[in-house]
Write a protein that holds these residues in place. Structure first.
Motif, PDB file in Angstrom:
ATOM      1  N   LYS A  75       1.033  -1.175  -0.230  1.00 50.12           N
ATOM      2  CA  LYS A  75      -0.029   0.160   0.020  1.00 50.12           C
ATOM      3  C   LYS A  75       0.893   1.304  -0.135  1.00 50.12           C
ATOM      4  N   ALA A 112      -7.662  13.344   0.899  1.00 47.37           N
ATOM      5  CA  ALA A 112      -8.062  11.984   0.541  1.00 47.37           C
ATOM      6  C   ALA A 112      -8.843  11.881  -1.003  1.00 47.37           C
ATOM      7  N   ILE A 117      -9.247   8.331  -2.243  1.00 46.67           N
ATOM      8  CA  ILE A 117      -9.391   7.499  -0.911  1.00 46.67           C
ATOM      9  C   ILE A 117     -10.768   7.782  -0.295  1.00 46.67           C
ATOM     10  N   LYS A 118     -11.454   6.664  -0.253  1.00 52.73           N
ATOM     11  CA  LYS A 118     -12.757   6.736   0.562  1.00 52.73           C
ATOM     12  C   LYS A 118     -12.713   7.321   1.917  1.00 52.73           C
ATOM     13  N   THR A 119     -13.417   8.309   2.586  1.00 53.04           N
ATOM     14  CA  THR A 119     -13.053   8.646   3.974  1.00 53.04           C
ATOM     15  C   THR A 119     -13.155   7.629   4.942  1.00 53.04           C
ATOM     16  N   ASN A 121     -12.029   4.614   4.535  1.00 53.92           N
ATOM     17  CA  ASN A 121     -10.676   3.750   4.486  1.00 53.92           C
ATOM     18  C   ASN A 121      -9.552   4.750   4.782  1.00 53.92           C
ATOM     19  N   LEU A 122      -9.712   5.983   5.111  1.00 57.59           N
ATOM     20  CA  LEU A 122      -8.542   7.145   5.033  1.00 57.59           C
ATOM     21  C   LEU A 122      -7.984   6.914   6.475  1.00 57.59           C
ATOM     22  N   TRP A 142      -2.819   7.228   4.110  1.00 59.00           N
ATOM     23  CA  TRP A 142      -3.088   6.014   3.250  1.00 59.00           C
ATOM     24  C   TRP A 142      -4.294   5.580   3.175  1.00 59.00           C
ATOM     25  N   ASP A 143      -4.706   4.465   2.276  1.00 56.14           N
ATOM     26  CA  ASP A 143      -5.857   3.951   2.024  1.00 56.14           C
ATOM     27  C   ASP A 143      -5.882   2.522   2.539  1.00 56.14           C
ATOM     28  N   LYS A 144      -6.440   2.325   3.670  1.00 58.28           N
ATOM     29  CA  LYS A 144      -6.188   0.837   4.420  1.00 58.28           C
ATOM     30  C   LYS A 144      -6.663  -0.281   3.461  1.00 58.28           C
ATOM     31  N   GLU A 145      -7.728   0.224   2.585  1.00 55.44           N
ATOM     32  CA  GLU A 145      -8.239  -0.947   1.700  1.00 55.44           C
ATOM     33  C   GLU A 145      -7.909  -1.005   0.380  1.00 55.44           C
ATOM     34  N   GLN A 146      -6.450  -0.083   0.222  1.00 51.74           N
ATOM     35  CA  GLN A 146      -6.171  -0.218  -1.195  1.00 51.74           C
ATOM     36  C   GLN A 146      -5.665  -1.482  -1.673  1.00 51.74           C
TER      37      GLN A 146
END
Length: 412
Positions: A75, A112, A117-119, A121-122, A142-146
């Motif tokens: 990520k 974001a 990046i979706k809020t 997932n931020l 970062w995006d935790k669901e990237q």
């Protein structure tokens, strides 16, 4: 010249040192001189690992570990900085730590959104550096669901973020400016890029010298170079003068020929170098703090092997000596350079001003070295602790390992 400067970059997750670099970066922004720290905590890191209220992290290491892990997962961790002139920040009410915390909480969604990046997932963490003439905020996010690794961010993305931040941050002032210039109709709601450019030109005309200084400091530097803080934050002119005098005395006391290495010095020469090391640590609190951090991190590793107080005390003394020896050898390297310069010159270089310059450079180099060592020691502990207390080991296996190590000593 911009009324607000925004910088953003990331290191590719596949780069061998990215994970460690991200860990160290978070430590830097949280603890460097100039970073405003939380009350009763040795760092100033805050942010959100999930939606909700802002967290005051109990340690910067907990966030750095997460950043290191997400880097290893492929990520992208973005590093960014927002900077304003001191006068502008004061006019906006950004005059203390809490105000900057509220500011980034209000505007983090802009960062974001432009990075897709979706809020929900931020994840982000930030540190406020209250630097003279250029207060600024370091943010990592970062995006935790990237799921798809990114290789490149187009320069237009941080540029769009900068423009949107200016529109949102200076909305009232821009509308005021438009009204004064008869550029706005009653009830104007849309601030265009054209109006934004005119507003920035207006801001620059108010104090061109101040904006020029801000541009030189930030516009042509990335967010990592901003961590190389101005010398006035790392050294004190009075202490530098005293240390320069001490360095001059040391240079004359050491042999002009032969290899200058600490382990090869005579006892008398070692004693003189040791005195200078102690003088350095006393005169520069941040260097002393970095040494202390290094020793503590090494001791945490030692505690994985033994809980014997006597053994730990012995190790503490050893680690302190290791750090001081590194400092001593760096001092000797500076002295060796001075001697070489003198030998290559017709006139001996004894000017106090030159010794001040060498001393200041020596301090900055030592700070850089000790920062890296202390961060690496913390990483070493994290890795060893994960093996002992984490992973797939059973409780019985961990217990047996600890018992085996207890009698082997703690120097690993």
């Amino acid at each position: 010249m911009s009324a607000l400067i925004y910088k953003q970059r990331f290191f590719h997750p596949n780069r061998p040192k990215t994970a460690v670099s991200n860990y160290v970066h978070i430590g830097y922004i949280a603890t460097r001189p100039g970073a405003v720290r939380h009350e009763n905590l040795p760092h100033g890191l805050f942010g959100k690992m999930q939606p909700g209220s802002i967290d005051v992290f109990q340690s910067w290491q907990e966030v750095a570990r997460i950043a290191r892990d997400i880097s290893k997962q492929g990520k992208n961790m973005y590093r960014s900085v927002i900077s304003l002139r001191t006068e502008t920040a004061m006019e906006l009410g950004l005059n203390d730590f809490e105000a900057w915390q509220q500011y980034i909480e209000q505007h983090i969604a802009t960062l974001a959104a432009h990075n897709r990046i979706k809020t929900e997932n931020l994840c982000w963490a930030a540190a406020f550096h209250n630097e003279k003439d250029h207060p600024h905020l370091h943010i990592v996010f970062w995006d935790k669901e990237q799921t798809i690794m990114k290789n490149f961010t187009h320069p237009e993305i941080p540029n769009r973020i900068r423009k949107q931040l200016i529109k949102d941050t200076f909305a009232f002032k821009i509308k005021e400016f438009c009204a004064e210039r008869d550029l706005a109709k009653t009830g104007i709601t849309n601030i265009t890029d054209a109006i934004l450019e005119q507003f920035e030109a207006h801001m620059k005309s108010l104090n061109p010298q101040s904006f020029r200084a801000l541009r030189q400091r930030f516009e042509h530097a990335d967010e990592d170079s901003l961590l190389r803080l101005p010398k006035h934050n790392l050294t004190n002119s009075q202490s530098v003068e005293q240390l320069a005098s001490h360095l001059l005395q040391l240079r004359h006391a050491l042999p002009k020929n032969g290899r200058l290495a600490y382990q090869l010095l005579t006892p008398e020469a070692k004693s003189l170098v040791d005195e200078f090391v102690q003088d350095l640590l006393q005169q520069n609190p941040y260097l002393a703090e970095m040494v202390e951090t290094y020793v503590k991190a090494k001791l945490e590793v030692a505690k994985l092997y033994t809980s014997d107080p006597a053994a730990l005390t012995q190790q503490s003394i050893k680690y302190q000596a290791e750090a001081e020896k590194r400092i001593a050898n760096r001092i000797l390297s500076t002295v060796r350079t001075i001697i070489q310069l003198e030998q290559s010159s017709d006139v001996a270089i004894r000017q106090v001003e030159r010794y001040r310059t060498w001393t200041e450079q020596l301090i900055l180099e030592l700070l850089s070295v000790m920062e890296q060592l202390s961060m690496q020691a913390q990483l070493d502990y994290d890795d060893k602790a994960k093996v002992v207390f984490g992973g797939e080991w059973s409780k019985q296996a961990k217990k047996e390992w600890l018992l085996r190590q207890k009698d082997k000593g703690v120097d690993r």
